[in-house]
Design an enzyme around this catalytic site. Structure first.
Site, mmCIF file in Angstrom:
data_model
loop_
_atom_site.group_PDB
_atom_site.id
_atom_site.type_symbol
_atom_site.label_atom_id
_atom_site.label_comp_id
_atom_site.label_asym_id
_atom_site.label_seq_id
_atom_site.Cartn_x
_atom_site.Cartn_y
_atom_site.Cartn_z
ATOM 1 N N ASP A 215 33.956 56.782 27.611
ATOM 2 C CA ASP A 215 35.025 56.401 26.686
ATOM 3 C C ASP A 215 34.456 55.304 25.781
ATOM 4 O O ASP A 215 34.473 54.118 26.113
ATOM 5 C CB ASP A 215 36.243 55.900 27.475
ATOM 6 C CG ASP A 215 37.401 55.503 26.579
ATOM 7 O OD1 ASP A 215 37.197 55.388 25.349
ATOM 8 O OD2 ASP A 215 38.510 55.286 27.099
ATOM 9 N N ARG A 218 36.755 52.267 24.675
ATOM 10 C CA ARG A 218 36.893 51.265 25.739
ATOM 11 C C ARG A 218 35.635 50.435 25.916
ATOM 12 O O ARG A 218 35.647 49.201 25.818
ATOM 13 C CB ARG A 218 37.231 51.982 27.049
ATOM 14 C CG ARG A 218 37.000 51.143 28.303
ATOM 15 C CD ARG A 218 36.791 52.053 29.510
ATOM 16 N NE ARG A 218 36.565 51.333 30.742
ATOM 17 C CZ ARG A 218 35.376 51.072 31.267
ATOM 18 N NH1 ARG A 218 34.275 51.444 30.628
ATOM 19 N NH2 ARG A 218 35.264 50.432 32.412
ATOM 20 N N GLY A 242 36.867 43.435 39.273
ATOM 21 C CA GLY A 242 36.860 44.898 39.319
ATOM 22 C C GLY A 242 35.688 45.437 38.529
ATOM 23 O O GLY A 242 35.864 46.225 37.598
ATOM 24 N N ASP A 264 34.250 43.646 43.429
ATOM 25 C CA ASP A 264 34.918 44.945 43.519
ATOM 26 C C ASP A 264 35.064 45.314 44.988
ATOM 27 O O ASP A 264 34.127 45.118 45.782
ATOM 28 C CB ASP A 264 34.136 46.033 42.776
ATOM 29 C CG ASP A 264 35.017 47.195 42.357
ATOM 30 O OD1 ASP A 264 35.067 47.512 41.152
ATOM 31 O OD2 ASP A 264 35.681 47.795 43.236
ATOM 32 N N GLU A 293 41.593 38.558 46.006
ATOM 33 C CA GLU A 293 42.565 37.701 46.671
ATOM 34 C C GLU A 293 42.181 37.352 48.104
ATOM 35 O O GLU A 293 42.768 36.430 48.694
ATOM 36 C CB GLU A 293 43.939 38.390 46.696
ATOM 37 C CG GLU A 293 44.578 38.586 45.327
ATOM 38 C CD GLU A 293 44.133 39.848 44.615
ATOM 39 O OE1 GLU A 293 44.768 40.211 43.604
ATOM 40 O OE2 GLU A 293 43.147 40.488 45.078
ATOM 41 N N GLU A 308 38.320 44.924 33.037
ATOM 42 C CA GLU A 308 38.931 46.121 32.445
ATOM 43 C C GLU A 308 39.969 46.569 33.470
ATOM 44 O O GLU A 308 39.691 47.366 34.354
ATOM 45 C CB GLU A 308 37.874 47.191 32.187
ATOM 46 C CG GLU A 308 38.354 48.311 31.260
ATOM 47 C CD GLU A 308 39.151 49.374 31.993
ATOM 48 O OE1 GLU A 308 40.372 49.159 32.222
ATOM 49 O OE2 GLU A 308 38.561 50.405 32.347
ATOM 50 N N GLU A 317 48.902 50.721 38.260
ATOM 51 C CA GLU A 317 47.824 50.310 39.169
ATOM 52 C C GLU A 317 47.936 48.845 39.555
ATOM 53 O O GLU A 317 47.340 48.412 40.525
ATOM 54 C CB GLU A 317 46.421 50.587 38.606
ATOM 55 C CG GLU A 317 46.113 52.062 38.447
ATOM 56 C CD GLU A 317 44.682 52.313 38.007
ATOM 57 O OE1 GLU A 317 43.915 51.342 37.852
ATOM 58 O OE2 GLU A 317 44.333 53.484 37.823
ATOM 59 N N SER A 322 45.658 40.901 39.876
ATOM 60 C CA SER A 322 44.385 40.285 40.274
ATOM 61 C C SER A 322 43.808 39.419 39.162
ATOM 62 O O SER A 322 43.195 38.377 39.426
ATOM 63 C CB SER A 322 43.379 41.370 40.676
ATOM 64 O OG SER A 322 43.845 42.084 41.808
ATOM 65 N N HIS A 456 40.276 57.447 27.418
ATOM 66 C CA HIS A 456 40.532 58.090 28.719
ATOM 67 C C HIS A 456 41.925 57.753 29.244
ATOM 68 O O HIS A 456 42.420 58.421 30.158
ATOM 69 C CB HIS A 456 39.462 57.684 29.737
ATOM 70 C CG HIS A 456 39.669 56.341 30.362
ATOM 71 N ND1 HIS A 456 39.399 55.156 29.701
ATOM 72 C CD2 HIS A 456 40.153 55.981 31.584
ATOM 73 C CE1 HIS A 456 39.672 54.141 30.496
ATOM 74 N NE2 HIS A 456 40.133 54.611 31.647
#
Length: 508
Positions: A215, A218, A242, A264, A293, A308, A317, A322, A456
Site C-alpha cells: 500500500d 500508507r 506495533g 510488537d 501495556e 501505524e 481494532e 495503545s 488497503h
C-alpha cells in the site's frame, strides 16, 4: 338487457374521454384503461399488484401519486422503496393541477385492469364468454378476496411497525447516547494478554504485511513524514508501537534517530529481528516482543512516537488505546506523535446495482424467498473500494481526533451530519472513511476516501436495508453513534439514523 348492450354501457362508464398522462413518461391517453395498459406493457408495472402489496388506502394512494410526480422516480426505483418513503403530508399537495390520477377511485383500479379483458379471456385455442350474472359474481368474489388480502397486508404492516418500535426501544436501552453501559472507561489495557492473543495472531501471517507494505499511499506517507523532516528527528529517541516487519523503525533510523525501540506482540517480530540484522541496523533498532501495556522499556521517555495504528473506519481494532498509553507513559513534554491528527467522514452512495446484488438478491434465490438473510447482510458493514461515480452527496466530516489530547473513550461519540444531494436517484448506503495528518514543518496527509487513490483500508460501507429516494439539491440530515463493542473491546457498534431509517451495524 343483452350482453352486448351491457358491454357498451360498461365501456361508456369507464372509458370517458379525458387526458391521462403516464406516471413515468410523457405519454398521454384518453382513458385510465389505456394508461394502465401502458404501465403494464411499457413499464412492466402493475398498479393493481403494487396497490395490494402496499395496502394502499385513499390517503396513501394520493401521497404516492404526488410522490411519483414530484420525485420523478422510475418503476424500478419505486419497486425498491417502502411505503414509509411517501408517507408524508407534504405529498398530499397536488403536483399536477387537476391530475386525473387523483380523481380515480382507488378501489376501482384493480377492476379496471381486470375488466380491460372485456368479459372474456383469450387463449391460442378458445374464447370463453361470461354471462352478465357470471361476471358480476366473479367481480364480487374478487372484491371479497381483495378485501381479505388487504386486511392481511394491513395486519402484517402493523405487526412490522410494532416490531420496529420494539427494536428501537431495545436499541435505546442498550445504545442510548447518554448511557454507554459501562464501556466508557474500557480499553485494551483492561483485558488480559491471553484474551487478546487472537488479535495479534492475525498479524503473524505474511499476507497481511505484504498487503500493508504494498500500500504505497500508507507506507510512503510515513516514509515522507520521517525523511522530509529528518532535521527534526536527527539524534532523537523514537518508540515504534506495533512495529510489524519494522519498516517504520527503519525509516526512523534513516531519518537520523540515534535510537529506536520497536514493540510488537505478534510473532512477526522474530522476522523483524532478521530484517533489522539484514540491514545492519541492530545498533540503532532494538526490538521487544510483548504488548506495550505489559512490558517494561529500557528508556523512560521518548522524543517521538510513531505507529501505524489505524483500522477499518479508523477506530476498529482499538490499537489507538495503545498509542494513547504510549503517549501518557513514554512521550516527553513537547514530543512528536506520528501521525498526530485523524478525521472520520461520511458520504452517500447511490450504487443501486450493488444494492440489488448484495441486499435485494435475497428476495428471490433460485425461486425461493430468503428475505430473513437481508438483516444479516446489512448488519455487518462491508470493506470495499467504492466507485467515485456512485457518490451522490457531499462529504460530511463527523469527527476529528487530536492525538495529543484524546482519551481512550474517544471511540464513544455521537455526531450529527448533513449531506447535500448532488444527483437525484436512490441513496443505498452511507460510506465511512478517514484522513490522516502529519502536521510537521513539511506536512504529509493522505485520505482513504472514495475520491482518493485506494488504500488497503478501502472504505467502510454501511448498507441501508431500504433505499431512500433523493432529489438533487436536497439536504439529508442524520446522526451516527459509535460505541465500543460491549463484548469485544477492539470492536465497534455503529448506529446510523437518517430520515426515518435507523440501523445498527457491528464491526467485530
Amino acid at each position: 338487457m343483452s350482453e352486448s348492450e351491457s358491454d357498451e354501457d360498461w365501456e361508456e362508464m369507464n372509458d370517458e374521454e379525458q387526458i391521462v398522462q403516464c406516471l413515468f413518461c410523457n405519454s398521454t391517453f384518453n382513458s385510465f384503461n389505456d394508461a394502465l395498459h401502458h404501465l403494464q406493457s411499457s413499464h412492466n408495472f402493475s398498479f393493481a399488484a403494487f396497490k395490494s402489496k402496499h395496502a394502499l388506502d385513499v390517503y396513501s394512494y394520493l401521497k404516492l401519486i404526488n410522490f411519483i410526480r414530484k420525485k420523478k422516480v422510475t418503476p424500478g426505483e419505486l419497486s425498491l422503496l417502502s411505503a414509509k418513503t411517501w408517507d408524508s403530508d407534504e405529498y398530499l399537495t397536488p403536483v399536477v393541477p387537476d391530475d386525473p390520477w387523483l380523481m380515480i377511485d382507488i378501489e376501482e383500479i384493480g377492476d379496471v385492469e381486470m375488466n380491460s379483458n372485456k368479459y372474456h379471456s383469450n387463449s391460442d385455442t378458445e374464447n370463453v364468454t361470461l354471462t352478465e350474472k357470471q361476471f358480476g359474481d366473479l367481480q364480487r368474489t374478487i372484491k371479497s378476496l381483495k378485501a381479505q388480502l388487504e386486511q392481511k397486508d394491513i395486519a402484517c404492516l402493523l405487526a412490522k411497525q410494532q416490531i420496529e418500535e420494539m427494536t428501537k426501544k431495545a436499541q435505546k436501552l442498550v445504545f442510548d447516547e447518554d448511557d454507554v453501559i459501562n464501556t466508557k472507561n474500557r480499553c485494551v489495557k483492561d483485558i488480559g494478554t491471553n484474551c487478546d492473543q487472537g488479535y495479534f495472531n492475525t498479524y503473524s501471517h505474511f499476507a497481511i504485511h505484504h498487503e500493508m507494505l504494498t500500500d504505497k499511499i500508507r507506507t510512503e506517507s510515513y516514509r515522507d513524514a520521517l525523511l522530509t523532516n529528518s532535521h527534526i528527528f536527527n539524534g532523537c529517541v523514537m518508540l515504534d508501537v506495533g512495529c510489524g516487519t519494522g519498516i517504520l523503525s527503519m525509516f526512523a533510523a534513516k531519518s537520523g534517530c540515534k535510537k529506536v525501540i520497536s514493540v510488537d506482540q505478534s510473532d512477526i517480530l522474530y522476522h523483524a529481528m532478521d530484517i533489522v540484522r539484514e540491514n545492519n541496523l541492530t545498533d540503532i533498532i532494538t526490538l521487544k516482543k510483548g504488548r506495550l501495556e505489559n512490558i517494561e522499556l529500557e528508556i523512560d521517555k521518548f522524543d517521538a512516537i510513531v505507529s501505524e495504528w489505524m483500522g477499518y473506519f479508523l477506530l476498529f481494532e482499538g490499537m489507538l488505546d495503545s498509542v494513547i498509553y504510549a503517549r501518557d507513559h513514554y512521550l516527553k513534554p513537547g514530543g512528536k506523535l506520528l501521525p498526530n491528527r485523524c478525521t472520520i467522514s461520511l458520504v452517500g452512495s447511490g450504487d443501486t446495482k450493488r444494492y440489488i446484488d448484495l441486499v435485494d438478491y435475497w428476495s428471490n434465490v433460485y425461486g425461493f424467498k430468503m428475505s430473513c438473510m437481508k438483516a444479516e447482510v446489512v448488519r455487518e458493514p462491508s470493506i470495499e473500494i467504492c466507485n467515485s461515480k456512485d457518490i451522490v452527496t457531499s462529504v460530511a466530516e463527523i469527527q476529528s481526533f487530536d492525538l495529543y489530547k484524546v482519551q481512550t473513550d474517544c471511540v464513544n461519540f455521537s455526531a450529527p451530519f448533513s449531506l447535500t444531494v448532488k444527483k437525484s436517484g436512490s441513496l443505498t448506503a452511507i460510506i465511512g472513511y478517514f484522513d490522516v495528518f502529519f502536521d510537521l514543518e513539511n506536512p504529509v496527509h493522505f485520505s482513504t476516501g472514495p475520491h482518493a487513490t485506494p488504500t488497503h483500508w478501502k472504505q467502510t460501507v454501511f448498507s441501508l436495508s431500504e433505499p431512500i429516494c433523493i432529489t438533487e439539491g436536497e439536504t439529508i440530515t442524520g446522526k451516527l453513534i459509535c460505541r465500543r463493542h460491549v463484548k469485544d473491546v477492539r470492536g465497534l457498534i455503529v448506529t446510523i439514523q437518517i430520515k426515518d431509517f435507523s440501523q445498527v451495524y457491528y464491526l467485530d
